[in-house]
Design a protein around this motif. Structure first.
Motif, mmCIF file in Angstrom:
data_model
loop_
_atom_site.group_PDB
_atom_site.id
_atom_site.type_symbol
_atom_site.label_atom_id
_atom_site.label_comp_id
_atom_site.label_asym_id
_atom_site.label_seq_id
_atom_site.Cartn_x
_atom_site.Cartn_y
_atom_site.Cartn_z
ATOM 1 N N ALA A 256 0.813 -1.218 0.000
ATOM 2 C CA ALA A 256 0.000 0.000 0.000
ATOM 3 C C ALA A 256 0.845 1.267 0.000
ATOM 4 C CB ALA A 256 -0.936 0.000 1.213
ATOM 5 N N ALA A 257 2.103 1.171 0.460
ATOM 6 C CA ALA A 257 2.981 2.338 0.497
ATOM 7 C C ALA A 257 3.773 2.512 -0.787
ATOM 8 C CB ALA A 257 3.941 2.239 1.682
ATOM 9 N N PHE A 258 4.003 1.420 -1.507
ATOM 10 C CA PHE A 258 4.820 1.453 -2.727
ATOM 11 C C PHE A 258 4.096 0.674 -3.833
ATOM 12 C CE2 PHE A 258 7.610 1.515 0.998
ATOM 13 C CZ PHE A 258 8.228 2.747 0.819
ATOM 14 N N SER A 259 3.401 1.400 -4.676
ATOM 15 C CA SER A 259 2.579 0.712 -5.680
ATOM 16 C C SER A 259 2.563 1.419 -7.028
ATOM 17 C CB SER A 259 1.138 0.598 -5.171
ATOM 18 O OG SER A 259 0.584 1.889 -4.977
ATOM 19 N N PHE A 260 3.330 2.493 -7.189
ATOM 20 C CA PHE A 260 3.324 3.223 -8.462
ATOM 21 C C PHE A 260 4.298 2.525 -9.411
ATOM 22 C CE2 PHE A 260 1.896 7.577 -6.584
ATOM 23 C CZ PHE A 260 0.731 6.978 -6.147
ATOM 24 N N ILE A 261 3.804 1.464 -10.028
ATOM 25 C CA ILE A 261 4.643 0.576 -10.830
ATOM 26 C C ILE A 261 4.002 0.380 -12.197
ATOM 27 C CG2 ILE A 261 5.633 -1.735 -10.987
ATOM 28 C CD1 ILE A 261 5.448 -1.901 -7.918
ATOM 29 N N TYR A 262 4.712 0.733 -13.247
ATOM 30 C CA TYR A 262 4.233 0.427 -14.585
ATOM 31 C C TYR A 262 4.360 -1.072 -14.825
ATOM 32 C CZ TYR A 262 4.655 5.425 -15.810
ATOM 33 O OH TYR A 262 4.522 6.783 -15.875
ATOM 34 N N GLN A 263 3.289 -1.691 -15.300
ATOM 35 C CA GLN A 263 3.375 -3.103 -15.680
ATOM 36 C C GLN A 263 4.415 -3.290 -16.769
ATOM 37 O OE1 GLN A 263 1.816 -5.792 -14.251
ATOM 38 N NE2 GLN A 263 3.134 -6.993 -15.603
ATOM 39 N N ALA A 264 4.532 -2.287 -17.655
ATOM 40 C CA ALA A 264 5.527 -2.363 -18.730
ATOM 41 C C ALA A 264 6.942 -2.442 -18.165
ATOM 42 C CB ALA A 264 5.402 -1.155 -19.653
ATOM 43 N N ASN A 265 7.193 -1.799 -17.016
ATOM 44 C CA ASN A 265 8.519 -1.881 -16.391
ATOM 45 C C ASN A 265 8.807 -3.292 -15.896
ATOM 46 O OD1 ASN A 265 8.655 0.837 -16.857
ATOM 47 N ND2 ASN A 265 8.895 1.448 -14.726
ATOM 48 N N LEU A 266 7.804 -3.899 -15.258
ATOM 49 C CA LEU A 266 7.984 -5.268 -14.777
ATOM 50 C C LEU A 266 8.200 -6.225 -15.950
ATOM 51 C CD1 LEU A 266 5.147 -5.391 -12.075
ATOM 52 C CD2 LEU A 266 7.577 -4.940 -11.713
ATOM 53 N N ASP A 267 7.392 -6.038 -17.004
ATOM 54 C CA ASP A 267 7.524 -6.908 -18.179
ATOM 55 C C ASP A 267 8.929 -6.814 -18.770
ATOM 56 O OD1 ASP A 267 4.877 -7.566 -17.827
ATOM 57 O OD2 ASP A 267 4.127 -6.256 -19.421
ATOM 58 N N LEU A 268 9.460 -5.589 -18.860
ATOM 59 C CA LEU A 268 10.781 -5.403 -19.450
ATOM 60 C C LEU A 268 11.863 -6.084 -18.615
ATOM 61 C CD1 LEU A 268 12.589 -4.035 -21.617
ATOM 62 C CD2 LEU A 268 12.852 -2.151 -19.993
ATOM 63 N N LEU A 269 11.815 -5.914 -17.301
ATOM 64 C CA LEU A 269 12.823 -6.538 -16.441
ATOM 65 C C LEU A 269 12.831 -8.056 -16.626
ATOM 66 C CD1 LEU A 269 12.356 -4.477 -13.136
ATOM 67 C CD2 LEU A 269 14.180 -4.238 -14.833
ATOM 68 N N GLU A 270 11.645 -8.633 -16.724
ATOM 69 C CA GLU A 270 11.576 -10.077 -16.922
ATOM 70 C C GLU A 270 12.056 -10.471 -18.318
ATOM 71 O OE1 GLU A 270 8.193 -11.639 -13.854
ATOM 72 O OE2 GLU A 270 7.482 -10.944 -15.816
ATOM 73 N N GLN A 271 11.747 -9.650 -19.326
ATOM 74 C CA GLN A 271 12.227 -9.927 -20.683
ATOM 75 C C GLN A 271 13.750 -9.887 -20.742
ATOM 76 O OE1 GLN A 271 10.280 -7.061 -23.204
ATOM 77 N NE2 GLN A 271 8.237 -7.822 -22.688
ATOM 78 N N MET A 272 14.354 -9.051 -19.880
ATOM 79 C CA MET A 272 15.813 -8.978 -19.843
ATOM 80 C C MET A 272 16.432 -10.084 -18.994
ATOM 81 S SD MET A 272 16.805 -4.913 -19.948
ATOM 82 C CE MET A 272 15.931 -4.427 -18.470
ATOM 83 N N GLY A 273 15.600 -10.979 -18.490
ATOM 84 C CA GLY A 273 16.107 -12.140 -17.770
ATOM 85 C C GLY A 273 16.089 -12.040 -16.266
ATOM 86 N N ALA A 274 15.632 -10.915 -15.705
ATOM 87 C CA ALA A 274 15.644 -10.753 -14.253
ATOM 88 C C ALA A 274 14.526 -11.562 -13.601
ATOM 89 C CB ALA A 274 15.496 -9.277 -13.877
ATOM 90 N N LYS A 275 14.793 -12.065 -12.435
ATOM 91 C CA LYS A 275 13.771 -12.666 -11.594
ATOM 92 C C LYS A 275 13.284 -11.598 -10.628
ATOM 93 C CE LYS A 275 13.002 -16.126 -7.987
ATOM 94 N NZ LYS A 275 13.631 -17.183 -7.137
ATOM 95 N N LEU A 276 11.972 -11.379 -10.561
ATOM 96 C CA LEU A 276 11.413 -10.352 -9.692
ATOM 97 C C LEU A 276 10.932 -10.972 -8.392
ATOM 98 C CD1 LEU A 276 9.378 -8.252 -12.301
ATOM 99 C CD2 LEU A 276 11.778 -8.037 -11.612
ATOM 100 N N CYS A 277 11.325 -10.355 -7.301
ATOM 101 C CA CYS A 277 10.940 -10.829 -5.980
ATOM 102 C C CYS A 277 10.238 -9.682 -5.255
ATOM 103 C CB CYS A 277 12.172 -11.285 -5.201
ATOM 104 S SG CYS A 277 11.805 -11.968 -3.587
ATOM 105 N N PHE A 278 8.922 -9.764 -5.141
ATOM 106 C CA PHE A 278 8.152 -8.694 -4.511
ATOM 107 C C PHE A 278 8.176 -8.848 -2.995
ATOM 108 C CE2 PHE A 278 6.362 -9.279 -8.748
ATOM 109 C CZ PHE A 278 6.413 -7.988 -9.237
ATOM 110 N N PHE A 279 8.268 -7.711 -2.303
ATOM 111 C CA PHE A 279 8.261 -7.743 -0.842
ATOM 112 C C PHE A 279 7.572 -6.494 -0.314
ATOM 113 C CE2 PHE A 279 11.866 -5.141 -1.846
ATOM 114 C CZ PHE A 279 12.013 -4.245 -0.785
ATOM 115 N N SER A 280 7.148 -6.555 0.933
ATOM 116 C CA SER A 280 6.437 -5.446 1.556
ATOM 117 C C SER A 280 7.244 -4.853 2.702
ATOM 118 C CB SER A 280 5.077 -5.911 2.092
ATOM 119 O OG SER A 280 4.482 -4.892 2.884
ATOM 120 N N PRO A 281 7.732 -3.605 2.549
ATOM 121 C CA PRO A 281 8.392 -2.939 3.672
ATOM 122 C C PRO A 281 7.436 -2.656 4.829
ATOM 123 C CG PRO A 281 9.022 -1.916 1.602
ATOM 124 C CD PRO A 281 7.879 -2.838 1.296
#
Length: 457
Positions: A256-281
């Motif tokens: 709820a504190a950190f949510s301003f995320i473009y889906q296109a940004n996540l898609d690109l990181l994964e296309q570049m081979g990154a593994k995304l690990c979401f966490f909540s501060p």
């Protein structure tokens, strides 16, 4: 020999308005839900840099929502997204930003480029024939737009509708009139709409109410007359994405504190081979194992006390920073990196302390606009939109370059491998720069302002 690019046809509609606050999102979400209830696959796009409306529209449509902006993303990117949606969707909806002709490029520019028929949503409270006059002015301002009709929002009575409809020119039909009903409006706060995850059940009721109102107004029937739009792929013009982040794990703050995320940004990181690990501060006590961190924008000011109380998460991120690992902090993420943050109630809370300075909220006035960050990794486009200020910060390594104004934009800070700014970046604008940011390859060669000072001492 010229090889033609593949194309796909799909009914499409661009929903715009004379200004903000007219009800575009309410109508777009209600129409998406109405069509979805009819069994149709609805793909929705949002014009311009926006995080909150896409959350609402994604829930209403049941499909991911992408942002489209000719300056920030480019024509080829927009064209490819339209083509990909048209291949599988039954209908495409595009919600405009601000007023139809506001900004450079504007909603009108995007609609004209892709020959999308426009429906103008107008709040008609307090006027009747004047609404028709405004519609005539909008329709005649440019000759490269196709106006499919008007939706009268906040219409008082049947007689009110008749006065507006009778004054419209024959070329502009009144497609629907929505009543004045608080159950149809969407809740707002200081940066725009309330986040979808916070009011999911309430939104469902509002979506269904808007869908029923639009159905009763006959909008779905009126839209049957709209001819399909042909979208051509841009495969020959969109560069392939290298696997620059293969083997890298990127921790992404998301709650709820950190949510301003473009889906296109996540898609690109994964296309570049990154593994995304979401966490909540906010709710998790330990930082997950990762090679780089992304602290996006959001509403840390609404959750500053909880963030301050999570000492174990703060210590983990501090150790991550001290180990010289890459961190990208945008807007709310940057506020989290400061020493302290003062909320709207003037309570001051301890933050991460990675970047010297104090953040504070400052009422309704804020900063916004499109800017380019000229980083050592490469130029990266994005935007700023905030109602806070940061004081006591170190000397920035650069300032954002404004789209249309010579004054310096947002300061950009770099401490060790931390890159922090009020700017929200659109990663597909420069994948190579993004890969360098998260791998730390260029940042490691560029000393921070503090390190430069110590070296000179």
């Amino acid at each position: 020999m010229t090889t033609s690019l593949p194309s796909a046809s799909c009914p499409a509609l661009f929903i715009a308005a004379p200004s903000s606050g007219q009800g575009k999102t309410t109508v777009t979400a209600g129409l998406a839900r109405l069509l979805r209830n009819q069994g149709k696959v609805v793909r929705v796009f949002k014009t311009g840099p926006d995080y909150l409306d896409p959350q609402i529209l994604a829930q209403a449509s049941g499909q991911p929502v992408d942002q489209l902006d000719l300056w920030m993303a480019g024509e080829a990117y927009c064209r490819q997204r339209f083509y990909q949606a048209a291949v599988s969707a039954d209908i495409i909806l595009v919600e405009g930003a601000m007023g139809l002709f506001d900004g450079e490029p504007s909603s009108a520019d995007l609609a004209a480029l892709f020959e999308l028929p426009l429906v103008i949503v107008m709040d008609v409270k307090g006027m009747a024939q004047t609404a028709a006059a405004l519609m005539s002015g909008l329709a005649g301002f440019r000759d490269d737009l196709l106006i499919a009709g008007m939706i009268a929002n906040a219409c008082g009575t049947q007689r009110h509708r008749e006065l507006i409809e009778s004054a419209l020119p024959p070329s502009i039909p009144l497609l629907a009139a929505l009543p004045r009903d608080p159950a149809l409006t969407l809740p707002e706060r200081h940066l725009g709409l309330v986040q979808a995850d916070e009011i999911r059940d309430d939104l469902e009721a509002r979506f269904e109410a808007a869908a029923s109102a639009l159905d009763a107004a006959g909008l779905a029937t009126a839209l049957m007359k709209i001819a399909p739009v042909t979208f051509t792929a841009a495969q020959g013009h969109v560069p392939s994405v290298p696997s620059s982040l293969a083997g890298q794990t990127i921790g992404v703050a998301k709650d709820a504190a950190f949510s301003f995320i473009y889906q296109a940004n996540l898609d690109l990181l994964e296309q570049m081979g990154a593994k995304l690990c979401f966490f909540s501060p906010l709710s998790e006590r330990r930082l997950p194992l990762c090679d780089a961190l992304w602290l996006p924008g959001g509403y840390p000011e609404l959750h500053a006390s909880t963030l301050a109380e999570n000492a174990s998460m703060r210590e983990d991120i501090q150790r991550f920073y001290s180990a010289g690992k890459p961190i990208l902090a945008e807007c709310g993420g940057m506020l989290y990196c400061l020493d302290t943050l003062t909320d709207y109630d003037e309570n001051t809370h301890t933050m991460l302390g990675l970047l010297p300075g104090q953040g504070a909220m400052r009422g309704r006035r804020g900063c916004q606009g499109m800017q380019t960050a000229d980083l050592a990794e490469g130029a990266l486009r994005g935007h700023a939109h905030h109602r806070s200020m940061a004081e006591g910060t170190p000397e920035p390594i650069a300032h954002g370059r404004r789209q249309r104004h010579p004054a310096p934009g947002e300061p950009i800070y770099r401490q060790r491998q931390l890159t922090a700014s009020y700017l929200h970046f659109f990663f597909p604008n420069n994948p190579a720069a993004v890969a360098s940011l998260f791998s730390g390859s260029a940042a490691s060669a560029q000393p921070s302002a503090t390190e430069e000072f110590n070296a000179c001492s």
